[in-house]
Scaffold this motif. Structure first.
Motif, PDB file in Angstrom:
ATOM      1  N   SER A  88       0.571  -1.106  -0.351  1.00 51.16           N
ATOM      2  CA  SER A  88       0.179   0.399   0.618  1.00 51.16           C
ATOM      3  C   SER A  88       0.784   1.359  -0.359  1.00 51.16           C
ATOM      4  O   SER A  88       1.982   1.432   0.471  1.00 51.16           O
ATOM      5  N   ASP A 148      -6.905   4.326 -11.052  1.00 56.23           N
ATOM      6  CA  ASP A 148      -6.867   2.573 -10.537  1.00 56.23           C
ATOM      7  C   ASP A 148      -6.418   2.350 -12.159  1.00 56.23           C
ATOM      8  O   ASP A 148      -6.315   1.028 -12.471  1.00 56.23           O
ATOM      9  N   ASN A 212      -0.323  -2.458  -7.932  1.00 56.66           N
ATOM     10  CA  ASN A 212      -1.118  -3.009  -7.436  1.00 56.66           C
ATOM     11  C   ASN A 212      -1.387  -1.804  -6.502  1.00 56.66           C
ATOM     12  O   ASN A 212      -2.619  -1.802  -6.242  1.00 56.66           O
ATOM     13  N   ARG A 215      -3.581   1.197  -7.656  1.00 58.85           N
ATOM     14  CA  ARG A 215      -4.808   0.640  -8.214  1.00 58.85           C
ATOM     15  C   ARG A 215      -5.046   0.909  -6.670  1.00 58.85           C
ATOM     16  O   ARG A 215      -6.679   1.323  -6.537  1.00 58.85           O
ATOM     17  N   LYS A 216      -5.016   0.392  -5.585  1.00 61.97           N
ATOM     18  CA  LYS A 216      -5.644   0.264  -4.360  1.00 61.97           C
ATOM     19  C   LYS A 216      -5.726   2.372  -4.292  1.00 61.97           C
ATOM     20  O   LYS A 216      -7.471   2.396  -3.293  1.00 61.97           O
ATOM     21  N   ARG A 219      -9.203   3.213  -6.468  1.00 63.44           N
ATOM     22  CA  ARG A 219     -10.210   2.785  -5.477  1.00 63.44           C
ATOM     23  C   ARG A 219     -10.098   3.108  -4.233  1.00 63.44           C
ATOM     24  O   ARG A 219     -11.637   2.915  -3.214  1.00 63.44           O
ATOM     25  N   SER A 220      -9.646   4.152  -3.050  1.00 62.50           N
ATOM     26  CA  SER A 220      -9.807   4.411  -2.166  1.00 62.50           C
ATOM     27  C   SER A 220     -10.726   5.556  -1.810  1.00 62.50           C
ATOM     28  O   SER A 220     -10.850   6.065  -2.332  1.00 62.50           O
TER      29      SER A 220
END
Length: 288
Positions: A88, A148, A212, A215-216, A219-220
């Motif tokens: 993250s 994302d 990744n 992307r996270k 989308r947060s």
């Protein structure tokens, strides 16, 4: 802190000649470079997706280092740093904080680009007293629309570059018109100016983990950027395909008192294409 410099060592202001150093914290050996005069508040550089110490444009770093202590570094799992890339952006910001604290700094200025700007935002929202001035380039806010989608864009441009035996950054950072292609070739050449003690390239696994994490992040839920009080400079090209240019304007709207520069006919790497205009502006912005 490991420092192999001699007491009367001359000040290095060329990134191509910046000494390679390491410092260990939390079981991780962080690779970093420093240049410019020591003392005062350092400018710490946060690099882009798949970027290492070798991915900073000397035409931006060198002028800043004439009067400021500049530090570039690899986060865990990147380049010559040990450890693993976390899953993250928040954890990357925690690692950056560990690195900065281990160097002994309580106040820094931040220069960030792309993924580095995402890490920098998480750092400053969690540790607002650490950062005096903030530079966010080619980046966007947590939860920003279409961030994302960077994964698909990145893989497509890597394929396009492979088919033409080009550096992927020529496609990812620059428009595919005459001006963009010329600027891209010049930028890639500048990244090769350092020939001694170059960094290790990022591993495919580390690259995938970074993608990744982005992307996270995209989308947060959004971060509350209204709490930021630091003078902030935001810059991008007007046709950023990786982190849409409209997200730079969104950052500008959400960070009170921030400055925004959008360069025409340029993409994600607009600050590199227009380094002759951007560098004087950022040097002035970062002045004490």
């Amino acid at each position: 802190m490991e420092d192999t410099s001699a007491p009367n060592e001359p000040v290095v202001t060329s990134y191509a000649q910046a000494p390679a150093r390491t410092i260990t914290a939390g079981g991780v050996s962080y690779a970093y470079r420093e240049l410019g005069p020591k003392g005062g508040i350092p400018v710490v550089f946060f690099v882009h997706l798949a970027g290492t110490l070798d991915n900073w444009d000397p035409r931006i770093i060198d002028p800043i280092a004439r009067n400021r202590h500049v530090i570039t570094f690899d986060l865990p799992g990147v380049g010559a740093s040990s450890g693993h890339v976390p899953g993250s952006i928040e954890e990357m910001a925690d690692d950056a904080y560990t690195f900065i604290q281990t160097l002994g700094f309580n106040t820094i200025d931040v220069f960030s680009f792309s993924l580095g700007g995402m890490v920098a935002q998480d750092l400053v929202t969690k540790h607002p007293d650490l950062v005096r001035k903030l530079v966010l380039t080619g980046t966007g806010p947590r939860g920003g629309k279409d961030i994302d989608k960077v994964v698909g864009t990145t893989y497509w441009d890597i394929l396009r570059a492979a088919l033409t035996r080009s550096d992927p950054k020529e496609f990812l950072f620059f428009n595919r018109n005459t001006a963009g292609k010329t600027a891209a070739k010049a930028f890639v050449r500048r990244l090769q100016e350092r020939t001694n003690l170059r960094d290790k390239p990022i591993s495919p696994r580390a690259f995938q983990t970074q993608l990744n994490a982005i992307r996270k992040y995209g989308r947060s839920a959004p971060s509350d950027l209204s709490t930021l009080t630091q003078p902030t400079l935001i810059a991008n090209g007007d046709n950023d395909r990786m982190v849409p240019s409209k997200l730079s304007d969104e950052l500008h709207q959400r960070i009170k008192g921030s400055e925004l520069i959008i360069y025409p006919d340029s993409g994600h790497g607009g600050i590199f294409q227009y380094h002759d205009k951007f560098t004087p502006a950022v040097v002035e912005f970062l002045s004490p």
